[in-house]
Design an enzyme around this catalytic site. Sequence first.
Site, PDB file in Angstrom:
ATOM      1  N   TYR A  50       0.770  -1.113  -0.166  1.00 31.78           N
ATOM      2  CA  TYR A  50       0.269   0.451  -0.058  1.00 31.78           C
ATOM      3  C   TYR A  50       0.580   1.163  -0.229  1.00 31.78           C
ATOM      4  O   TYR A  50       0.458   2.385  -0.946  1.00 31.78           O
ATOM      5  CB  TYR A  50      -0.620   0.144   0.945  1.00 31.78           C
ATOM      6  CG  TYR A  50      -1.838   0.847   1.003  1.00 31.78           C
ATOM      7  CD1 TYR A  50      -3.264   1.295   0.518  1.00 31.78           C
ATOM      8  CD2 TYR A  50      -1.019   2.408   2.379  1.00 31.78           C
ATOM      9  CE1 TYR A  50      -4.187   2.644   1.047  1.00 31.78           C
ATOM     10  CE2 TYR A  50      -2.472   3.325   2.432  1.00 31.78           C
ATOM     11  CZ  TYR A  50      -3.504   3.189   1.953  1.00 31.78           C
ATOM     12  OH  TYR A  50      -4.405   4.442   1.835  1.00 31.78           O
ATOM     13  N   LEU A  97       0.208   8.862   6.989  1.00 34.70           N
ATOM     14  CA  LEU A  97       1.279   9.822   7.415  1.00 34.70           C
ATOM     15  C   LEU A  97       2.116   9.832   5.564  1.00 34.70           C
ATOM     16  O   LEU A  97       1.703   8.702   5.211  1.00 34.70           O
ATOM     17  CB  LEU A  97       1.753   9.108   8.723  1.00 34.70           C
ATOM     18  CG  LEU A  97       1.790   9.429  10.015  1.00 34.70           C
ATOM     19  CD1 LEU A  97       2.417   7.820  11.206  1.00 34.70           C
ATOM     20  CD2 LEU A  97       2.442  10.183  10.399  1.00 34.70           C
ATOM     21  N   GLU A 130       8.821   6.359  17.950  1.00 38.07           N
ATOM     22  CA  GLU A 130       7.888   5.044  18.057  1.00 38.07           C
ATOM     23  C   GLU A 130       7.457   4.174  17.388  1.00 38.07           C
ATOM     24  O   GLU A 130       7.753   4.257  16.084  1.00 38.07           O
ATOM     25  CB  GLU A 130       6.892   5.495  18.586  1.00 38.07           C
ATOM     26  CG  GLU A 130       6.514   6.694  19.722  1.00 38.07           C
ATOM     27  CD  GLU A 130       5.164   7.885  19.227  1.00 38.07           C
ATOM     28  OE1 GLU A 130       4.710   7.655  20.666  1.00 38.07           O
ATOM     29  OE2 GLU A 130       5.365   8.490  19.103  1.00 38.07           O
ATOM     30  N   LYS A 132       5.670   1.646  14.863  1.00 38.42           N
ATOM     31  CA  LYS A 132       4.116   1.778  14.002  1.00 38.42           C
ATOM     32  C   LYS A 132       3.685   0.791  14.037  1.00 38.42           C
ATOM     33  O   LYS A 132       3.625   0.172  13.633  1.00 38.42           O
ATOM     34  CB  LYS A 132       4.680   1.974  12.485  1.00 38.42           C
ATOM     35  CG  LYS A 132       3.497   2.588  12.298  1.00 38.42           C
ATOM     36  CD  LYS A 132       3.950   3.497  10.605  1.00 38.42           C
ATOM     37  CE  LYS A 132       2.630   3.196  10.046  1.00 38.42           C
ATOM     38  NZ  LYS A 132       0.995   2.163   9.892  1.00 38.42           N
ATOM     39  N   ASP A 134       0.546  -1.636  13.691  1.00 38.46           N
ATOM     40  CA  ASP A 134       0.276  -2.297  12.740  1.00 38.46           C
ATOM     41  C   ASP A 134      -1.793  -2.337  13.574  1.00 38.46           C
ATOM     42  O   ASP A 134      -2.086  -3.732  13.647  1.00 38.46           O
ATOM     43  CB  ASP A 134       0.481  -3.737  12.416  1.00 38.46           C
ATOM     44  CG  ASP A 134      -0.326  -3.664  10.884  1.00 38.46           C
ATOM     45  OD1 ASP A 134      -0.920  -3.020  10.404  1.00 38.46           O
ATOM     46  OD2 ASP A 134      -0.309  -5.060  10.206  1.00 38.46           O
ATOM     47  N   CYS A 448     -19.336   4.026 -25.354  1.00 41.26           N
ATOM     48  CA  CYS A 448     -18.060   2.973 -25.366  1.00 41.26           C
ATOM     49  C   CYS A 448     -19.000   2.648 -24.058  1.00 41.26           C
ATOM     50  O   CYS A 448     -19.108   3.499 -22.645  1.00 41.26           O
ATOM     51  CB  CYS A 448     -16.994   3.397 -24.772  1.00 41.26           C
ATOM     52  SG  CYS A 448     -15.711   1.730 -23.967  1.00 41.26           S
TER      53      CYS A 448
END
Length: 704
Positions: A50, A97, A130, A132, A134, A448
């Site tokens: 991602y 972020l 810090e 991160k 999940d 279309c």
Amino acid sequence: MSSPPSRLTPVDDLSESEAETELKNLAIEIARYDQHYYQLSQPSTDDGTYDALRRRNTAIEARFPNLVRPDSPSDKVGASPAAGFAKIRHSVPMLSLGNAFDDAGMAEFIARARRFLKLEESEPVSLMAEPKIDGLSASLRYENGVYVRGATRGDGEEGEDVTENLRTVIDLPGELQGGDIPEVIEVRGEIYMELQDFAALNREREAEGEKIFVNPRNAASGGLRQIDTALTAKRRLRLFAYGWGETSEPIGGSYGDFLEHLKSWGFQVNPWAARCKSLDAGLDHYRRIAAERVNLPYEIDGVVFKIDRIDWQQRLGAAGREPRWAIAYKFAAEQAETVLEKISIQVGRTGTLTPVAELEPVAVGGVTVSRAQLHNEDEIKRKDIRAGDHVIVQRAGDVIPQIVRVLADKRSAGSKEYVFPSTCPECGSIALRESGEAASRCTGGLTCPAQAIERLRHFVSRDAFDIEGLGERQIKAFWEEGLINSPADIFTLEERDKSAEQPLAGRKGWQEKSVANLFAAIATRREIPLERLIYALGIRHIGQTTARLLARRYGDFSALRDALGAAAQRDSEAYADLVDIDGIGSAAAEALVDFHTEEHNAETLDALDAALDITPFEAPAATSPVSGKVIVFTGTLTQMSRAEAKARAEALDAKVSGSVSSKTDYVVAGEAAGSKAKKAAELGVTVLSEQEWLDLIGGYTNLH
């Protein structure tokens, strides 16, 4: 990790047509991942995938600002709140972020902050680091120290009201302890599951014959959205606090000091949070956390770095969806081998034919990948990609999922080169590739179905009209049956259905209740803010941010149309005013005027104007001496960078312009101010020195 032939074309080497194709592909992929991640609590890719998508999208948009799409991911944070919970509008947006993927990216993050703040190289920049987590972000509102309301991040502007579910979170204090507690404070934090609780949950689900969760984040997100709070409590969700939103008192000092306040009030703060006095110290701490990652009781996917001084955070503010004062340094992702089963073609809203690799599903780090974008004909030829090939799929890098390389030694003897289609697979029209272009385009236009359906799908999408029950499947069916051919047809559907030979309720898949729900959903969207309507029109180069700029400048639909009509004369004052809007530019202005002057589009706008209640732009109440004023900066500023000056003016609800006209209220003239200052004097526009400007706005201003 991969050799040069396996990489995508570097952004600097992309042609404009190649860039346009990639941005379209990226918008589709990111929107799909957002929906699975934020709304369904079923991530369909890993964070490395991602983040890499967003990074390449940002890089291409920076090089080709005229190609920024209406549905650009850069304008979005997360996805719209899911149905089923009441919505809460965040008084202070919950931002996402930006990412760094190597030490050079971190160095550039610091360099950008220095440039923005005009810091000397000798000035130390301390960071707080810090892990991160999940998990999923939440905002917790406390009044007089008591927890009163909680919400998910949602799309950053609006989240889901999960107040009662959050009360079950183990580390969430119902009442704050200690002193110096603001009368009102919104504490932001990350909700997560510890690995041992996640393993126990999956063992229980497996024993009961239920589908197990792919990862703790998935389980935590789904748990927080349970209707029954008892089921939420069973997930044993936890919380690390890390920030703030609305406060009745300003937060000052350092971010490290704020974390100490959080701990004193009763919150859990990640024990690996550390102040790093330099970039090198921060990188050392990153490597310590990375080495310890496998031993942590929760999953992390990187390290978040924040500039420690809060006054610098306030000056830096945010750029779009991301704060300029924070960044996530992400861990690397992985590769896997699979089989390319076939190459299919997607036709987009502008007629671009985009090849897609349909893959034999492969698990890479616990995430299943089954499709990858191939971008264009040249990409397929360059890598010699064929159906039936064994390929290496990469989930990190410039854009993911992508095919890194073909394993030629495993190719079957009868393999044939892929031949790119010369006709549109949707309508059979000729597909042309003009000289210098990488993309082939269908010439069918509105005849279309893929293009027409895609335009209508965008119109009803969540960030546009957001009509519940009118998704891609329904749009396609209605279009094929001739019920909806243009956006305005949506709002006459109910009236036409009353006299239809075959009412909707009698059609396959539709019952009285579902039809009533659809018509009710359409009715609720007859009132639409101007900025959402502009975005819904799907005009090239007009994303959500640009739509808001236009709504803010022109105020109401009638004024906007009058201005665009007048701007058809390129030498007119109306056209000059349009181009002059900071953030618009000539490419967007041309697209707007061309769209408005096209006869069929004008008819559509007339029909929408008659069918809808288009509410004018709601400007915030005047909060500063420059609210609503048009400001032009010129010359060299000494106390701040030009970028900071513009950001601070916009934060105070001023309109920043690039040129001086009779509509300009103030020209802020720095050193060596030239023709703009001279023109201001000729027009009688007030010219301020940099210090006079700062005095007017009250010194440095909180940009949160």
